[in-house]
Design an enzyme around this catalytic site. Structure first.
Site, short mmCIF file in Angstrom:
data_model
loop_
_atom_site.label_atom_id
_atom_site.label_comp_id
_atom_site.label_asym_id
_atom_site.label_seq_id
_atom_site.Cartn_x
_atom_site.Cartn_y
_atom_site.Cartn_z
N LYS A 209 0.84 -1.21 0.00
CA LYS A 209 0.00 0.00 0.00
C LYS A 209 0.87 1.25 0.00
CE LYS A 209 -3.82 -2.49 2.00
NZ LYS A 209 -4.56 -2.96 3.18
N GLN B 217 -5.01 -1.97 9.28
CA GLN B 217 -4.81 -3.30 8.68
C GLN B 217 -5.41 -4.38 9.60
OE1 GLN B 217 -3.35 -3.70 5.55
NE2 GLN B 217 -4.09 -5.78 5.77
N ASP C 128 -11.48 2.18 3.24
CA ASP C 128 -11.77 0.75 3.09
C ASP C 128 -13.28 0.51 2.93
OD1 ASP C 128 -9.55 -0.90 2.98
OD2 ASP C 128 -9.24 -0.92 5.14
#
Ligand code: NDP
Length: 284
Positions: free
Chosen positions: A52, A96, A119
């Protein structure tokens, strides 16, 4: 023989588009920023976070990594999220997953500002997806749709079967297919007659998390087969949820693993972060 849909190529195109738009934003003094929180030292999570960060650098975003020790408390983690919610240079925040067991994932997701939730896991964003009025789409299902669009595959009126009902992949995947007027069936571990249901699919999405789960006898001749799975086979080799060797000759389109849906997820994260930066800066 199926046409192989290359996630490598399509994701490179998406990232190139994001890069161009990022340059335009920079000309207006806006640099999109993504904060990535990682707690503990799970090796797979570390790889994802590094990828990322690399993608951010490639498209011209600022990225900040917050690597916290495994023993971080819920209060410390929530305090960091709050700090990032209030930091203007940061437009997107992602934590994460999975988190170490003593931490409450749901509470952390709920604490992220919906406008920075790139997200698209926050309940407010999930609800928006449900009613079809959203800023952000969850990255993996959005990536699958991008692959579908890249080939001009028509979803409207098609029988779409999604195997898997997770909040991250299966459920939003079904919703996106429904928004495009597919007739959608969601299957899961309690589904009866799974094989027969899959055989009815014009578009079959596998998000099961089981190596080579989808066999040729589950696939209709000419079906579009989209494989979300990332697994290791008996030899430790990366493979999907679809038995590619068996299924490929029957499908009209298929995504490989690796190089299919996987690279799309990060590309869509970049797209969401760009959108977040635009929204937060009032850019149309
Ligand atoms: P989950 O484990 O959360 O969900 C798996 C789903 O599959 C569940 O709904 C489960 O049903 C269903 N399932 C399990 N066994 C069967 C069975 N025998 N028959 C029918 N359905 C079954 O996984 P995720 O959704 O998070 O991920 C799915 C896969 O996608 C994994 O391989 C993961 O690594 C990969 N992935 C890939 C990403 C990418 O970027 N390409 C991103 C995210 C995930 P039930 O609900 O009843 O338990």
């Amino acid at each position: 023989m199926a046409k192989v849909i290359s996630g490598k190529e399509v994701s490179a195109k998406v990232r190139a588009e994001v890069k161009t738009e990022c340059e335009q934003l920079k000309a207006q003094g806006i640099i999109p920023g993504l904060a990535v929180i990682i707690v503990g030292d799970d090796p797979a999570s570390r790889v994802y976070v590094n990828n990322k960060k690399k993608a951010c650098a490639e498209v011209g975003f600022v990225s900040e990594e917050y690597a916290l020790p495994a023993e971080t408390t819920q209060e410390e983690l929530l305090a960091l999220v709050e700090k990032l919610n209030n930091k203007p240079e940061i437009n997107g925040i992602l934590c994460q997953l999975p988190l170490p067991k003593h931490l409450d994932e749901k509470a952390v997701i709920n604490a992220i500002s919906p406008l920075k939730d790139v997200d698209a896991f926050h309940p407010s964003n999930v609800g928006k997806i449900m009613i079809g009025d959203y800023h952000f789409l969850p990255c993996t299902p959005a990536g699958v749709m991008e692959l579908v669009h890249s080939e001009g595959i028509e979803v409207s009126g098609k029988n779409c079967v999604v195997i898997g009902r997770s909040n991250i992949v299966g459920k939003p995947m079904a919703m996106l297919l429904l928004h495009e007027n597919g007739t959608v069936t969601i299957c899961h571990s309690r589904t009866k007659n799974l094989k027969e249901i899959c055989q009815s699919a014009d578009i079959l999405v596998a998000a099961v998390g089981k190596p080579k789960f989808v066999k040729a006898d589950m696939v209709k001749e000419g079906a579009v087969v989209l494989d979300v799975g990332i697994n290791r086979d008996e030899n430790g080799k990366l493979c999907g949820d679809v038995d590619y060797q068996e299924v490929e000759p029957k499908a009209s389109y298929i995504t490989p693993v690796p190089g299919g849906v996987g690279p799309m997820t990060i590309a869509m994260l970049m797209k969401n972060t760009l959108k977040a930066a635009k929204i937060q800066n009032g850019v149309k």
